[in-house]
Write an enzyme that holds these catalytic residues in place. Structure first.
Site, PDB file in Angstrom:
ATOM      1  N   GLU A   1      10.731  15.381  15.282  1.00 18.64           N
ATOM      2  CA  GLU A   1      11.004  15.331  13.860  1.00 18.64           C
ATOM      3  C   GLU A   1      10.093  16.333  13.148  1.00 18.64           C
ATOM      4  OE1 GLU A   1       9.670  11.834  11.694  1.00 18.64           O
ATOM      5  OE2 GLU A   1      11.598  11.733  10.661  1.00 18.64           O
TER       6      GLU A   1
ATOM      7  N   CYS B   1      13.707  10.699   6.363  1.00 22.68           N
ATOM      8  CA  CYS B   1      13.754  10.159   7.735  1.00 22.68           C
ATOM      9  C   CYS B   1      15.143  10.293   8.330  1.00 22.68           C
ATOM     10  CB  CYS B   1      13.316   8.705   7.724  1.00 22.68           C
ATOM     11  SG  CYS B   1      14.158   7.756   6.458  1.00 22.68           S
TER      12      CYS B   1
ATOM     13  N   LYS C   1       0.841  -1.200   0.000  1.00 22.21           N
ATOM     14  CA  LYS C   1       0.000   0.000   0.000  1.00 22.21           C
ATOM     15  C   LYS C   1       0.875   1.247   0.000  1.00 22.21           C
ATOM     16  CE  LYS C   1      -1.791   2.743   3.097  1.00 22.21           C
ATOM     17  NZ  LYS C   1      -1.781   4.058   2.431  1.00 22.21           N
TER      18      LYS C   1
ATOM     19  N   GLU D   1      10.687   0.783   9.831  1.00 19.46           N
ATOM     20  CA  GLU D   1      11.620   1.871   9.512  1.00 19.46           C
ATOM     21  C   GLU D   1      10.899   3.158   9.843  1.00 19.46           C
ATOM     22  OE1 GLU D   1      14.697   1.583   8.278  1.00 19.46           O
ATOM     23  OE2 GLU D   1      14.808  -0.391   7.362  1.00 19.46           O
TER      24      GLU D   1
HETATM   25  P1  NAP Z   1       2.673   7.660   8.394  1.00 17.25           P
HETATM   26  O1  NAP Z   1       1.596   8.605   8.674  1.00 17.25           O
HETATM   27  O2  NAP Z   1       3.105   6.738   9.460  1.00 17.25           O
HETATM   28  O3  NAP Z   1       2.261   6.860   7.085  1.00 17.25           O
HETATM   29  C1  NAP Z   1       3.044   5.857   6.506  1.00 17.25           C
HETATM   30  C2  NAP Z   1       2.129   4.890   5.777  1.00 17.25           C
HETATM   31  O4  NAP Z   1       1.311   4.184   6.708  1.00 17.25           O
HETATM   32  C3  NAP Z   1       1.163   5.552   4.809  1.00 17.25           C
HETATM   33  O5  NAP Z   1       0.971   4.713   3.714  1.00 17.25           O
HETATM   34  C4  NAP Z   1      -0.081   5.662   5.657  1.00 17.25           C
HETATM   35  O6  NAP Z   1      -1.255   5.862   4.916  1.00 17.25           O
HETATM   36  C5  NAP Z   1      -0.065   4.359   6.385  1.00 17.25           C
HETATM   37  N1  NAP Z   1      -0.821   4.329   7.637  1.00 17.25           N
HETATM   38  C6  NAP Z   1      -1.335   5.352   8.359  1.00 17.25           C
HETATM   39  N2  NAP Z   1      -1.951   4.892   9.471  1.00 17.25           N
HETATM   40  C7  NAP Z   1      -1.810   3.548   9.456  1.00 17.25           C
HETATM   41  C8  NAP Z   1      -2.209   2.498  10.341  1.00 17.25           C
HETATM   42  N3  NAP Z   1      -2.871   2.748  11.482  1.00 17.25           N
HETATM   43  N4  NAP Z   1      -1.894   1.223  10.024  1.00 17.25           N
HETATM   44  C9  NAP Z   1      -1.194   0.938   8.887  1.00 17.25           C
HETATM   45  N5  NAP Z   1      -0.796   1.892   8.024  1.00 17.25           N
HETATM   46  C10 NAP Z   1      -1.090   3.181   8.295  1.00 17.25           C
HETATM   47  O7  NAP Z   1       3.997   8.411   7.964  1.00 17.25           O
HETATM   48  P2  NAP Z   1       4.104   9.609   6.920  1.00 17.25           P
HETATM   49  O8  NAP Z   1       3.771  10.859   7.626  1.00 17.25           O
HETATM   50  O9  NAP Z   1       3.418   9.289   5.670  1.00 17.25           O
HETATM   51  O10 NAP Z   1       5.662   9.530   6.587  1.00 17.25           O
HETATM   52  C11 NAP Z   1       6.591  10.242   7.285  1.00 17.25           C
HETATM   53  C12 NAP Z   1       7.292   9.393   8.327  1.00 17.25           C
HETATM   54  O11 NAP Z   1       7.948   8.288   7.714  1.00 17.25           O
HETATM   55  C13 NAP Z   1       8.365  10.155   9.037  1.00 17.25           C
HETATM   56  O12 NAP Z   1       8.294   9.947  10.417  1.00 17.25           O
HETATM   57  C14 NAP Z   1       9.655   9.560   8.475  1.00 17.25           C
HETATM   58  O13 NAP Z   1      10.749   9.688   9.317  1.00 17.25           O
HETATM   59  C15 NAP Z   1       9.267   8.169   8.228  1.00 17.25           C
HETATM   60  N6  NAP Z   1      10.149   7.534   7.252  1.00 17.25           N
HETATM   61  C16 NAP Z   1      11.055   6.598   7.684  1.00 17.25           C
HETATM   62  C17 NAP Z   1      11.927   5.996   6.791  1.00 17.25           C
HETATM   63  C18 NAP Z   1      12.926   4.974   7.256  1.00 17.25           C
HETATM   64  O14 NAP Z   1      13.463   4.260   6.411  1.00 17.25           O
HETATM   65  N7  NAP Z   1      13.192   4.853   8.528  1.00 17.25           N
HETATM   66  C19 NAP Z   1      11.884   6.337   5.450  1.00 17.25           C
HETATM   67  C20 NAP Z   1      10.966   7.298   5.038  1.00 17.25           C
HETATM   68  C21 NAP Z   1      10.096   7.877   5.956  1.00 17.25           C
HETATM   69  P3  NAP Z   1      -1.672   7.381   4.539  1.00 17.25           P
HETATM   70  O15 NAP Z   1      -0.790   7.788   3.436  1.00 17.25           O
HETATM   71  O16 NAP Z   1      -3.079   7.342   4.151  1.00 17.25           O
HETATM   72  O17 NAP Z   1      -1.475   8.194   5.786  1.00 17.25           O
END
Ligand code: NAP
Ligand code: MG
Length: 475
Positions: free
Chosen positions: A387, A290, A182, A256
């Site tokens: 962050e 990230c 997804k 991650e």
């Molecule tokens: P997010 O809100 O956690 O969303 C990530 C993904 O999870 C999206 O596809 C999201 O859908 C989905 N999602 C949301 N709620 C969920 C739930 N309860 N159960 C399962 N999936 C769910 O994160 P984001 O704001 O999109 O991304 C930014 C974050 O990603 C930052 O904290 C960044 O540091 C982290 N990141 C980490 C890495 C790494 O390798 N460590 C790499 C890139 C990014 P939606 O799009 O509909 O919200």
């Protein structure tokens, strides 16, 4: 000063359909056939790019079932046969890289020079790299007869949509697993184009299934009882929820998550080079990274010199049209993310640190945030702890290596760090004491498929990339 002439990449190299269905069992279904639909926009203009299906529980069921029936034959293929598909996918990505780069910039807002020169080459490299492992798994150090796990549920964020997909799908397929992925709600398009690439490569139906939707779709997918392995990249908050829901189910999990990396500049560092690394560390991809170097730690004795050249360099950054080849800073990915950046930077301004941005005109349409630095930041400030995930740098100082290490480690995260110094011995001594998964020395934000990537503490667990990345997909 000479002005740059506009140098826009042509939009016509990509053909976006008005609407997309889910990709299940090798076919695109009719858009919105069971669940609802939602729109994805270009964050630089707010123009609607396409309508995309929101997968509901029955869609998730069908996708997981398709992956389950594909698993037997796919995992039974000799590794060398699976490799052929992965090599084919990698080559098609290369052939279509211009189209995919433009698409990624349109849907995400990132500058074309980054999607073209960083994202797409790394996406192809990832598939090539893991294609090479597919017939050598018994030599990877995970036992004589390493077996795949089964159906992998993969959920990814919006900051590197296609690259995060590659990090997830390439190792899963090389090891003989099948996947349901997804993509993020705001950046679904490149994953749907990837589905088309799977068809083009004649990948057996059901080996890769792409279901679009919001967080609820992601939750339904990771909680599905037919899933054997969950791989999640995203926020620490959602990662925590997933860890809770997966606990006790026997599903394997890798996370991650977020970061708040220290970029440490010692006074003997080559300052011009360090300034390039600082800029790359926090302004690359609008700081939606990230492992961004969002906390700059500068040795006091070099502080004035570093800040002066950093500000001079920041004044040359060009913000604007992501499709213009001269653009350094593109659009913020969504109105929600822009609001999050505003809340945290407002808190920064109120808590005392000094805020500075170069003169920078923001386009009237779309979501934009000027490159910003805060000086006089202390470890207690929110902008030093949380962050921000935007083009915002918090600057702190230190006197001794011990103080730098203590400050760098003073965070709940532990994804990455950078060290700038002329002395190899100092770099090694400091790197040894930093609690971070990736540590760059005299460079920053360098990625390579052969190198493992992942976090400590609240940045998650498990590694992606390299030989280590195979382990998460082997039983
Ligand atoms: P997010 O809100 O956690 O969303 C990530 C993904 O999870 C999206 O596809 C999201 O859908 C989905 N999602 C949301 N709620 C969920 C739930 N309860 N159960 C399962 N999936 C769910 O994160 P984001 O704001 O999109 O991304 C930014 C974050 O990603 C930052 O904290 C960044 O540091 C982290 N990141 C980490 C890495 C790494 O390798 N460590 C790499 C890139 C990014 P939606 O799009 O509909 O919200
Ligand atoms: Mg979008």
């Amino acid at each position: 000063m000479f002005e740059y002439a506009p140098a826009p990449e042509s939009r016509s190299v990509v053909d976006i359909a008005p609407s997309y269905g889910l990709f299940i069992n090798g076919t695109f279904e009719a858009p919105g056939s069971t669940g609802g639909v939602f729109k994805t926009v270009n964050p630089a203009t707010e123009e609607v790019l396409a309508e995309v299906s929101a997968a509901g529980p029955e869609d998730v069921d069908r996708a997981v079932a398709a992956a389950r029936s594909a698993f037997g034959p796919w995992s039974a293929l000799p590794g060398a046969e699976r490799a052929k598909y992965l090599f084919r996918i990698a080559r098609i990505i290369q052939e279509r890289s211009r189209e995919l780069a433009v698409l990624e910039s349109l849907d995400n807002g990132k500058p074309i020079k980054e999607s073209r020169d960083v994202d797409l080459p790394l996406v192809a490299a990832h598939f090539f790299y893991y294609a090479g492992w597919a017939d050598k798994l018994e030599y990877a150090g995970f036992g004589e007869n390493p077996r795949p796990i089964g159906v992998a549920a993969q959920v990814i964020p919006w900051n590197f949509p296609l690259l995060m997909l590659a990090w997830k799908i390439a190792p899963a397929l090389a090891t003989g697993n099948t996947v349901v992925l997804k993509p993020a709600e705001t950046t679904p398009l490149s994953a749907l184009f990837f589905a088309d690439i799977c068809r083009q490569a004649d990948l057996p139906p059901g080996v890769v299934n792409i279901i679009t939707g919001a967080g609820e779709t992601g939750r339904t997918l990771v909680e599905h009882p037919g899933v054997d392995k969950v791989a999640f990249t995203g926020s620490t908050e959602v990662g925590r929820q997933i860890a809770r829901s997966v606990a006790g189910t026997g599903k394997r999990l890798t996370l991650e998550l977020g970061g708040k990396a220290a970029n440490i500049v010692f006074d003997d560092a080559p300052i011009d080079q360090a300034v390039e690394g600082i800029v790359n560390g926090i302004f690359f991809n609008q700081g939606h990274v990230c492992c961004a170097g969002s906390r700059l730690l500068v040795q006091e004795s070099a502080y004035d010199e570093v800040m002066e050249s950093l500000k001079r360099r920041m004044a040359t950054l060009r913000l604007g049209d992501p499709l213009d080849k001269n653009t350094d800073i593109g659009a913020i990915n969504s109105a929600e993310q822009l609001e999050r950046i505003r809340v945290l930077t407002d808190a920064g301004s109120q808590e005392g640190p000094e805020r500075w941005s170069p003169p920078c005109e923001l386009p009237a349409q779309g979501f934009w945030f000027a490159p910003t630095i805060f000086t006089g930041v202390t470890q207690a400030h929110r902008i030093a702890r949380e962050e921000i995930f935007g083009p915002v740098l918090s600057v702190l100082t230190f006197r001794t290596p011990a103080e730098a290490i203590e400050k760098a480690n003073n965070t709940p995260y532990g994804l990455s760090a950078g060290i700038w110094s002329e002395k190899g011995s100092l770099i090694l001594a400091v790197a040894d004491k930093l609690r971070a998964g990736v540590i760059w020395a005299n460079t920053f934000n360098k990625f390579d498929p052969t190198s493992p990537f992942g976090g400590y503490k609240e940045s998650g667990y498990g590694r992606e990339g390299g030989r280590h990345g195979l382990e998460a997909y082997l039983g």
